[in-house]
Structure formats: C-alpha cells, structure tokens
Design a protein around this motif. Structure first.
Motif, PDB file in Angstrom:
ATOM      1  N   GLU A  28       0.849  -1.181   0.000  1.00 58.48           N
ATOM      2  CA  GLU A  28       0.000   0.000   0.000  1.00 58.48           C
ATOM      3  C   GLU A  28       0.886   1.233   0.000  1.00 58.48           C
ATOM      4  O   GLU A  28       1.929   1.254   0.653  1.00 58.48           O
ATOM      5  N   ALA A  29       0.494   2.249  -0.744  1.00 61.93           N
ATOM      6  CA  ALA A  29       1.280   3.472  -0.804  1.00 61.93           C
ATOM      7  C   ALA A  29       1.512   4.024   0.599  1.00 61.93           C
ATOM      8  O   ALA A  29       0.594   4.108   1.408  1.00 61.93           O
ATOM      9  N   ASN A  38      18.768  -2.422  -7.716  1.00 64.83           N
ATOM     10  CA  ASN A  38      18.311  -3.275  -8.812  1.00 64.83           C
ATOM     11  C   ASN A  38      16.840  -3.657  -8.708  1.00 64.83           C
ATOM     12  O   ASN A  38      16.346  -4.463  -9.492  1.00 64.83           O
ATOM     13  N   VAL A  39      16.119  -3.080  -7.756  1.00 63.83           N
ATOM     14  CA  VAL A  39      14.690  -3.337  -7.617  1.00 63.83           C
ATOM     15  C   VAL A  39      13.921  -2.169  -8.227  1.00 63.83           C
ATOM     16  O   VAL A  39      14.093  -1.022  -7.815  1.00 63.83           O
ATOM     17  N   THR A  40      13.103  -2.459  -9.233  1.00 65.34           N
ATOM     18  CA  THR A  40      12.314  -1.406  -9.867  1.00 65.34           C
ATOM     19  C   THR A  40      11.058  -1.129  -9.046  1.00 65.34           C
ATOM     20  O   THR A  40      10.531  -2.014  -8.368  1.00 65.34           O
ATOM     21  N   MET A  41      10.574   0.102  -9.099  1.00 64.28           N
ATOM     22  CA  MET A  41       9.366   0.503  -8.380  1.00 64.28           C
ATOM     23  C   MET A  41       8.380   1.109  -9.361  1.00 64.28           C
ATOM     24  O   MET A  41       8.731   1.975 -10.153  1.00 64.28           O
ATOM     25  N   GLU A  42       7.142   0.635  -9.316  1.00 67.38           N
ATOM     26  CA  GLU A  42       6.093   1.129 -10.203  1.00 67.38           C
ATOM     27  C   GLU A  42       4.825   1.348  -9.396  1.00 67.38           C
ATOM     28  O   GLU A  42       4.427   0.480  -8.601  1.00 67.38           O
ATOM     29  N   THR A  43       4.186   2.488  -9.570  1.00 69.08           N
ATOM     30  CA  THR A  43       2.944   2.798  -8.868  1.00 69.08           C
ATOM     31  C   THR A  43       1.768   2.620  -9.822  1.00 69.08           C
ATOM     32  O   THR A  43       1.774   3.154 -10.927  1.00 69.08           O
ATOM     33  N   ARG A  44       0.771   1.844  -9.397  1.00 70.80           N
ATOM     34  CA  ARG A  44      -0.403   1.582 -10.222  1.00 70.80           C
ATOM     35  C   ARG A  44      -1.669   1.746  -9.394  1.00 70.80           C
ATOM     36  O   ARG A  44      -1.667   1.581  -8.176  1.00 70.80           O
ATOM     37  N   GLN A  78     -12.218  -1.195  -8.532  1.00 74.34           N
ATOM     38  CA  GLN A  78     -11.275  -1.418  -7.428  1.00 74.34           C
ATOM     39  C   GLN A  78     -10.960  -0.113  -6.718  1.00 74.34           C
ATOM     40  O   GLN A  78     -10.976  -0.041  -5.480  1.00 74.34           O
ATOM     41  N   VAL A  79     -10.656   0.924  -7.488  1.00 73.08           N
ATOM     42  CA  VAL A  79     -10.313   2.221  -6.899  1.00 73.08           C
ATOM     43  C   VAL A  79     -11.505   2.776  -6.127  1.00 73.08           C
ATOM     44  O   VAL A  79     -11.360   3.315  -5.019  1.00 73.08           O
ATOM     45  N   GLY A  80     -12.724   2.640  -6.704  1.00 67.16           N
ATOM     46  CA  GLY A  80     -13.915   3.132  -6.033  1.00 67.16           C
ATOM     47  C   GLY A  80     -14.146   2.450  -4.694  1.00 67.16           C
ATOM     48  O   GLY A  80     -14.501   3.101  -3.708  1.00 67.16           O
ATOM     49  N   GLY A  86     -11.809   4.128   2.553  1.00 67.89           N
ATOM     50  CA  GLY A  86     -10.804   4.990   3.150  1.00 67.89           C
ATOM     51  C   GLY A  86      -9.396   4.471   2.985  1.00 67.89           C
ATOM     52  O   GLY A  86      -8.485   4.854   3.728  1.00 67.89           O
ATOM     53  N   GLU A  87      -9.171   3.581   2.005  1.00 65.05           N
ATOM     54  CA  GLU A  87      -7.849   3.008   1.769  1.00 65.05           C
ATOM     55  C   GLU A  87      -7.056   3.866   0.784  1.00 65.05           C
ATOM     56  O   GLU A  87      -7.584   4.783   0.158  1.00 65.05           O
ATOM     57  N   SER A  88      -5.780   3.524   0.638  1.00 64.22           N
ATOM     58  CA  SER A  88      -4.928   4.205  -0.325  1.00 64.22           C
ATOM     59  C   SER A  88      -5.448   3.967  -1.740  1.00 64.22           C
ATOM     60  O   SER A  88      -5.943   2.877  -2.059  1.00 64.22           O
ATOM     61  N   LEU A  89      -5.313   4.961  -2.616  1.00 66.28           N
ATOM     62  CA  LEU A  89      -5.785   4.826  -3.990  1.00 66.28           C
ATOM     63  C   LEU A  89      -4.897   3.900  -4.812  1.00 66.28           C
ATOM     64  O   LEU A  89      -5.365   3.246  -5.741  1.00 66.28           O
ATOM     65  N   ALA A  90      -3.605   3.861  -4.515  1.00 68.62           N
ATOM     66  CA  ALA A  90      -2.648   3.183  -5.384  1.00 68.62           C
ATOM     67  C   ALA A  90      -1.839   2.141  -4.619  1.00 68.62           C
ATOM     68  O   ALA A  90      -1.759   2.152  -3.392  1.00 68.62           O
ATOM     69  N   PHE A  91      -1.258   1.233  -5.402  1.00 65.72           N
ATOM     70  CA  PHE A  91      -0.300   0.255  -4.888  1.00 65.72           C
ATOM     71  C   PHE A  91       1.060   0.525  -5.520  1.00 65.72           C
ATOM     72  O   PHE A  91       1.157   1.002  -6.656  1.00 65.72           O
TER      73      PHE A  91
END
Length: 273
Positions: A28-29, A38-44, A78-80, A86-91
C-alpha cells in the motif's frame, strides 16, 4: 516461489523482503521504506489480479478495445471500493532485476507485524489499514459487511480481504496475540478496536455491552468500551492487538494538554478525529 521475509525490530517493527530475480511484491502506498538499486518501483491504481487481466488483454483473447474497456472498468471499481473504504488509492510494485533484491516495509503505528501464509483454501480478513505488503500472487480486496450478516448491534464495517496463494504482511498497534475461539468455548468478545485479522470461517459481529439496564449503562458510560463489543465465533486463527488507535490518540491528546477522557471513558470519551 516463496517470499523470503524477515520481520525485525521491537517497538516499531519492519519487514525486510528478499526478492528473487523477476519476483514481485506490492505494498500500500506509504508503507515502503527502502530498496536496493536493482529493484524497480512502479505505482499503479490496479491490484495484482487486475494487472494480470491487463497482460491478457494485451496479447490474449481478451485483447482489443473491449478488453481494454473491461480492464479500465475493473480498475475503476477497485479504486472506487478503496475510496469508500478509506484506503490508499494506489499500490506500489517492486520487482527484482538482474539478481536478488531487497525491499523494506513498515506499518504506520508503533507495534508488531505478522506474515500470513495463504494456501488458496482460506481467505484472510483484516481491519482497515492493517495491510502492508504481499506477493503478487495474493489478491487484495475490500469486503463490505453490515447488519444482515450476523451483527446484533446493527453496525456495518469494512474489512480488507486477501485471497490466493503466497505471503501477506500485516501490521498493528502494540503487541499481538493469536487466539482460536474454539479453544474458549467457540466464542470470544473483545474491544472493537483490538481486532487485527482473522481467517475465513470466523464469524465476526458486534453486540451491545449489556442490556438497557443500570449495569448495561454503567458498562457503556464508565467501562471504557463504549456501547459495543466485537464477537468472534468459530474455529480458526484470530490476531488481536493490545493497543487501539483510539486509546493511542487519546493518550497523545492528554499529553498535549487537550481534552481528556476523564473518569467516565466509554460513551463520553474524547474521540480524536
């Protein structure tokens, strides 16, 4: 591929995860601490299962405009749900490239963390904000439940739901204790803020503290528990925490010289919003 993780620390624990090449973990964000280069990070905005459908839509039978629309609608739903809960919008997704990688995660309150292993036969439910991180093979969802599913108190609640296979890491406040209601006659009653997580098959409800008599009113007004207690029934694992967010907030406000809970507690306690 089993997630290699180590929970370290005492008063404020953190989880250090070792990723194999190509292995992905998501959080969770706001729960991310550190990672190796060497670990990539992507927010979706999408969860892991929705990401899998997106990949199918790009190269499988679900492709084309229809596949993209279905994927977009699934993500929006899912976002809705997360917004309503009341959770984070993104992972945030972390993947090891060109060798093993390391990622660190933590909760937001002083307390413990726990790694739960899902084998696909039973889901796990957790209180809002308990989720920290999980393997990409674990699906994160929201469970909306209300009075028609066993509440005698008539109150609704929102839970995080984890399904699939793999490891999910949760966090709570204070210290954890593991219980099984079956070891205590099949039912336990706890402060509503002390429940962290429980296995599928456990019936979770809310009941009033006592009746509308003198002792019931004394319990509600002076007992410090308010009007309700959580009830947990059945045979399965339950994780409780020793510190509630409300009690922590009241202690901090009292230390700052603000409104105090006073001798009454319970119904007349100060709720910090």
């Amino acid at each position: 591929m089993t997630l290699q993780q180590n929970i370290v620390g005492n008063a404020m624990q953190m989880a250090v995860v070792q990723l194999q090449p190509g292995q992905t973990v998501y959080c969770e964000a706001g729960k991310f601490l550190f990672k190796t280069a060497n670990v990539t990070m992507e927010t979706r905005l999408s969860g892991p299962s929705d990401g899998g459908r997106q990949a199918q839509g790009a190269g499988g039978q679900g492709g084309g405009v229809g596949g993209l629309l279905r994927q977009a609608m699934g993500t929006a739903m899912q976002v809705g749900q997360r917004v309503l809960a009341g959770e984070s919008l993104a992972f945030q997704y972390f993947t090891a490239q060109a060798g093993e990688g390391t990622v660190g995660f933590a909760g937001v309150l002083p307390g413990e963390m726990r790694a739960l292993e899902l084998d696909g036969t039973r889901a796990w439910f957790a209180e809002k904000d308990a989720f920290v991180a999980a393997e990409s093979t674990v699906d994160f969802g929201i469970a909306f439940t209300g009075g028609r599913t066993g509440f005698s108190g008539g109150e609704g609640f929102v839970l995080e739901k984890f399904t699939g296979h793999g490891t999910v890491i949760i966090a709570g406040a204070g210290n954890f204790i593991d219980l099984n209601p079956a070891d205590f006659g099949g039912r336990i009653e706890v402060d509503t803020g002390c429940v962290v997580a429980f296995e599928e098959g456990i019936r979770y409800g809310v009941q009033r503290v006592g009746g509308l008599n003198r002792q019931g009113i004394m319990n509600a007004v002076f007992g410090g528990e308010g009007l309700s207690l959580a009830t947990l029934e059945g045979d399965g694992r339950v994780v409780l925490q020793s510190l509630t967010i409300e009690s922590l907030a009241n202690a901090l406000k009292k230390a700052q010289g603000g409104d105090k809970q006073g001798p009454t507690g319970g119904l007349f306690s100060t709720h910090v919003g």
